[in-house]
Motif scaffolding. Structure first.
Motif, short mmCIF file in Angstrom:
data_model
loop_
_atom_site.label_atom_id
_atom_site.label_comp_id
_atom_site.label_asym_id
_atom_site.label_seq_id
_atom_site.Cartn_x
_atom_site.Cartn_y
_atom_site.Cartn_z
N GLU A 179 0.68 -1.14 0.32
CA GLU A 179 0.06 0.74 -0.03
C GLU A 179 0.85 1.25 0.08
O GLU A 179 2.40 1.58 0.34
CB GLU A 179 -0.83 0.19 1.01
N CYS B 13 -7.40 11.78 -5.04
CA CYS B 13 -8.46 10.47 -5.12
C CYS B 13 -9.81 11.39 -3.98
O CYS B 13 -10.38 11.17 -4.06
CB CYS B 13 -7.89 9.01 -4.27
N GLY C 22 -17.97 5.11 1.85
CA GLY C 22 -18.78 4.20 1.23
C GLY C 22 -19.30 5.27 -0.32
O GLY C 22 -19.32 5.05 -1.55
N PHE D 140 -17.06 7.29 -3.01
CA PHE D 140 -15.96 7.51 -4.04
C PHE D 140 -15.88 8.66 -4.04
O PHE D 140 -17.47 8.97 -5.34
CB PHE D 140 -15.09 6.07 -3.68
N GLU E 144 -10.73 7.92 -6.68
CA GLU E 144 -9.98 6.94 -5.91
C GLU E 144 -10.68 5.44 -5.69
O GLU E 144 -9.24 4.79 -6.08
CB GLU E 144 -11.12 7.39 -4.42
N THR F 152 -7.87 4.06 -9.34
CA THR F 152 -6.75 4.23 -8.76
C THR F 152 -5.95 3.29 -8.31
O THR F 152 -5.79 2.34 -7.75
CB THR F 152 -5.93 5.78 -7.49
N ARG F 153 -7.60 3.06 -6.92
CA ARG F 153 -7.09 1.79 -5.76
C ARG F 153 -7.32 0.80 -7.01
O ARG F 153 -6.92 0.01 -6.24
CB ARG F 153 -8.10 1.79 -4.89
N MET G 262 -3.40 0.39 -7.85
CA MET G 262 -2.73 -0.16 -6.39
C MET G 262 -3.23 -1.95 -6.65
O MET G 262 -3.36 -2.44 -6.09
CB MET G 262 -3.40 0.77 -5.61
N LEU H 149 -1.91 -5.62 -0.92
CA LEU H 149 -1.93 -5.21 0.07
C LEU H 149 -3.59 -3.59 0.25
O LEU H 149 -4.63 -3.71 1.52
CB LEU H 149 -1.15 -4.37 0.57
N THR H 150 -3.47 -2.64 -1.14
CA THR H 150 -4.37 -2.07 -0.54
C THR H 150 -5.98 -2.23 -0.66
O THR H 150 -6.47 -3.42 -1.63
CB THR H 150 -3.93 -0.74 -2.07
N PRO H 151 -6.82 -2.19 0.10
CA PRO H 151 -8.62 -2.03 0.02
C PRO H 151 -8.84 -1.62 -0.91
O PRO H 151 -8.67 -0.42 -1.56
CB PRO H 151 -8.47 -2.36 1.37
N VAL H 152 -10.39 -2.68 -1.46
CA VAL H 152 -11.21 -1.46 -1.82
C VAL H 152 -12.41 -2.16 -1.19
O VAL H 152 -12.98 -3.06 -1.28
CB VAL H 152 -11.06 -1.70 -3.87
N MET H 153 -13.15 -1.35 -1.38
CA MET H 153 -14.22 -1.40 -0.98
C MET H 153 -15.56 -2.50 -2.16
O MET H 153 -15.59 -2.27 -3.06
CB MET H 153 -15.69 -0.43 -0.67
N HIS H 154 -16.02 -4.25 -1.58
CA HIS H 154 -16.41 -4.91 -2.56
C HIS H 154 -18.43 -4.35 -1.73
O HIS H 154 -18.14 -4.62 -1.49
CB HIS H 154 -16.39 -5.96 -2.48
#
Lengths: 282, 461
Positions: A43, A230, B252, B254, B258, B261-262, B266, B274-279
């Motif tokens: 990250e 972002c 929630g 975005f 963002e 990019t995540r 990422m 490792l980068t999280p993204v909302m599912h």
């Protein structure tokens, strides 16, 4: 690649590293932060700059093991490299734009909590070098979690310590100690600065307000790029949405919506816990 | 007769399958299909396709080479004018440019110029055919800010002419919007983007990542301390817009920037990053451009039911037809003539639903499109656990603010003429940083024009 020159553990969960990043080192100012990435899969982690040395080309960062990525950072050793280091990001502290004349009559009280103590250090160093009067409160849960005690004592006028359990210094929270120093001991300040966990900055701001003391806080929001792209770092300041990465990280504490900021900080908690769990079973 | 052959269809991944993966949607032509499609070109004496191409690729000439089975020659023709053909073949709006002005399109289907360009670029990458001639070093250093389409195109031309070019990129990977913005299923990162950037590097262009111009260094320090004779600013339009409606800072919500990019830069969709993204389960995407389509199709692939909310009708959607078509095939829902007025959260501050108002089209606005007007008392709600705002972007003010004498307009865009000349001698600019958010190919065209202006400027010193 950015080489780690030195590494030491300041407490079992907090490490300090000096990293070779000449461009960042020569542009850095107090109050700014940088972003690191441990490796190709990592990250982008924003960290405040704890010190910088343009001549050596190094920046110092202090990291507390909280999630998967910060654990990875703390597992690196001197001689290892970060894949990426970018910065300095954000705006410098307001006092960087002030004249020595103005700073000579300024009386600062810093309130530092936990790992937030590290970024206080370059600010105090800068202010002292420019003639300001500076006191510092460092607070932690217990004595073994206190960091930067000696470094800070060497640069500030008075250092106050407090711990939640009374294992060192004043027993209680930073807010109680701040109130005591001002009300009971009669110290006068023109400006307070709080850096630490969001909840601590919220309550320090409430105390400062009660004492009629202006206060600046440094917000550690979520970020991805750190350049304004972002908007993950959105915070409400004086009723307006601001981007902490480019318009901050420091804001007038009175104007920050801390409850929203804390809620937004927890946006990926579920994912982070899952990631952490995955790492443990690996 | 060449034009009796129908346009050769291109093979694509089945919509049901691709809605669950991030692999490229379009497979592209094979050699046989490409040669057949190329044979449809009339090789016009006065090729309208070339003048409609922002970088003036010699289209009839490369297509003739494809028709003659000489793919390497075709690649050389394209390489004279374009540094990113595998990218352009995939993401250019050909329907409004080269293919939009193809003579065959008047009565039937235009030549599939985009798909042919893509075929040639992919073929030459696999076969290592691309040869670019490069002049001897001329000893002049030029700095390029931003490694997106504008910067890469500018660097490519300057390097060919013998300049010593360094590109400064703020993020950790070069490519700009090609990396952080456009998803893998439309533009593969390793196979296409990284490969084309490697071609630019092969010309001797250095790319220094993790340098934020305006923070790490300034335009002035590049000119005064680092010995660059000129600077090209191609820093894009990276600043996301929001609607300023209640609830926009709920958890929630975005920006498309963002969210993308995540997922893209990422690589959050991959387990090993490792980068999280909302599912999210129910996603509302607000906006109707290509970025909105990218965000919607990404959210869909992450397992969400996705609704695109757009305030005008399908006819006004700024997104490419192909993207809208693909999104529909994959199961993205569209709610046209609808505009959000509020995002409503639950007791914990997470998005629960979005309140919209119906719109109708009124008088045409300055863009010539009929502007949407709210229908009174027509509010309705859509359930959602995530809302993605894809409302367009503006240039990042970082560089303009830190460069003395660099003028910007009221929208924050750097003021530059058609050759990229700004108010500051030695400083040139082009792409989204000047025009506001536009297309990859327009940015490349601006980068090329600025390269020519820089060449002229440096020679005059």
């Amino acid at each position: 690649m950015y080489k780690i020159l030195t590494k030491e553990m300041l407490s079992p969960a907090i490490c300090r590293m000096k990293v070779l990043a000449p461009r960042v080192a020569s542009a850095a100012r107090p109050g700014q932060f940088l972003i690191v990435r441990v490796n190709e899969h990592g990250e982008r982690i924003p960290l405040t700059i704890s010190d910088y040395d343009a001549e050596e080309g190094s920046v110092t960062i202090v990291t507390q093991k909280i999630g998967a990525s910060t654990k990875e950072i703390c597992a690196l050793e001197a001689g290892d490299c970060f894949e990426d280091v970018v910065g300095p990001l954000g705006l410098a502290s307001d006092f960087v734009g002030m004249t020595d004349e103005q700073l000579k009559s300024a009386r600062y009280i810093f309130v530092a909590g936990g790992v937030g103590t590290a970024p206080v250090y370059p600010q105090v160093k800068y202010l002292k070098a420019h003639g300001a009067y500076v006191d510092v409160i460092i607070g932690a849960k217990t004595a073994d979690l206190l960091i930067y005690r000696d470094e800070m004592a060497a640069v500030c006028d008075h250092l106050y310590i407090c711990t939640d359990d009374g294992s060192e210094g004043f027993k209680g929270m930073v807010t109680a100690l701040l109130e005591k120093i001002v009300v009971e001991d009669g110290n006068r300040y023109t400006q307070a600065v709080a850096i630490g966990p969001m909840i601590m900055m919220k309550f320090t701001t409430l105390t400062a307000k009660k004492l009629g003391l202006p206060i600046v806080v440094s917000l550690n929001t979520l970020m991805v790029d750190g350049t304004g792209m972002c908007g993950a770092c959105r915070v409400t300041v004086a009723g307006k949405t601001r981007f902490a990465c480019v318009e901050g990280p420091e804001f007038d504490g009175y104007e920050v919506d801390f409850d929203e900021a804390m809620r937004r900080q927890g946006m990926y908690r579920a994912e982070e816990l899952a990631e952490d769990h995955k790492c443990k079973i690996r | 007769m060449a034009n009796k052959i129908p346009r050769v269809p291109v093979r694509e991944q089945d919509p049901k399958v691709r809605a669950t993966n991030f692999d490229e949607v379009c497979y592209g032509y094979d050699e046989k299909e490409a040669v057949l499609e190329a044979s449809r070109c009339l090789n016009c004496k006065n090729p309208r396709c070339v003048s409609s191409c922002p970088v003036s690729v010699n289209i009839p000439s490369f297509i003739a080479a494809v028709a003659a089975n000489d793919f390497a020659a075709a690649a050389s023709v394209i390489a004279r004018d374009s540094s990113l053909p595998a990218v352009c073949g995939r993401v250019c709006p050909q329907e409004t440019q080269c293919e939009g002005s193809c003579i065959l399109g008047i009565k039937g289907e235009p030549v599939a110029i985009g798909k042919l360009e893509r075929f040639v670029a992919d073929w030459s990458r696999v076969h290592g055919a691309k040869k670019v001639e490069k002049a001897a070093p001329n000893g002049h250093k030029v700095a390029v800010v931003g490694s997106g389409p504008a910067g890469l195109a500018c660097a490519y031309d300057l390097a060919k002419w013998g300049y010593d070019v360094t590109v400064f990129e703020a993020l950790h990977k070069p490519g700009g919007v090609l990396e952080y913005g456009i998803p893998e299923f439309r533009l593969p990162k390793e196979r296409v983007v990284a490969a084309e950037i490697a071609d630019v590097r092969a010309l001797g262009v250095r790319i220094e990542t993790n340098v934020v111009v305006g923070k790490t260094v300034t335009v002035d320090s590049l000119l005064d301390k680092e010995g660059f004779s000129a600077v090209f600013i191609g820093s894009g339009a990276g600043l996301p817009r929001f609607m300023n409606i209640p609830g926009e800072n709920l958890n929630g919500v975005f920006s498309a920037n963002e969210f993308l990019t995540r997922n893209n830069l990422m690589e959050a969709y991959r387990d090993d990053y490792l980068t999280p993204v909302m599912h999210a389960k129910k996603v509302v995407v607000v906006g109707g451009g290509n970025v909105a389509m990218d965000a919607a199709r990404t959210a869909l692939r992450l397992g969400g039911e996705v609704t695109v909310v757009y305030r005008r009708t399908e006819n006004e959607l700024p997104a490419r037809r192909e993207e809208v078509h693909h999104a529909k095939e994959e199961g993205v829902e569209f709610r046209m003539l609808s505009n959000p007025v509020e995002i409503i959260g639950d007791e914990k501050g997470w998005v629960k639903k979005i309140r919209c108002i119906r719109m109708e089209l009124g008088e045409p606005d300055e863009s010539g499109r009929r502007s949407p007007v709210p229908v009174p008392d027509s509010d309705f709600e859509i359930e959602a656990d995530a809302v993605i705002m894809a409302l367009g972007t503006s240039p990042n003010p970082l560089i303009a603010r830190t460069t003395a004498g660099l003028e910007t307009n009221r929208r924050g865009c750097i003021t530059a003429d058609e050759n990229g000349v700004t108010s500051r001698p030695g400083v040139f600019a082009g792409g989204d940083a000047v025009t506001g958010a536009a297309t990859v190919i327009l940015a490349m065209g601006a980068g090329r024009k600025a390269a020519a202006a820089i060449d002229e400027y440096v020679k005059s010193l």
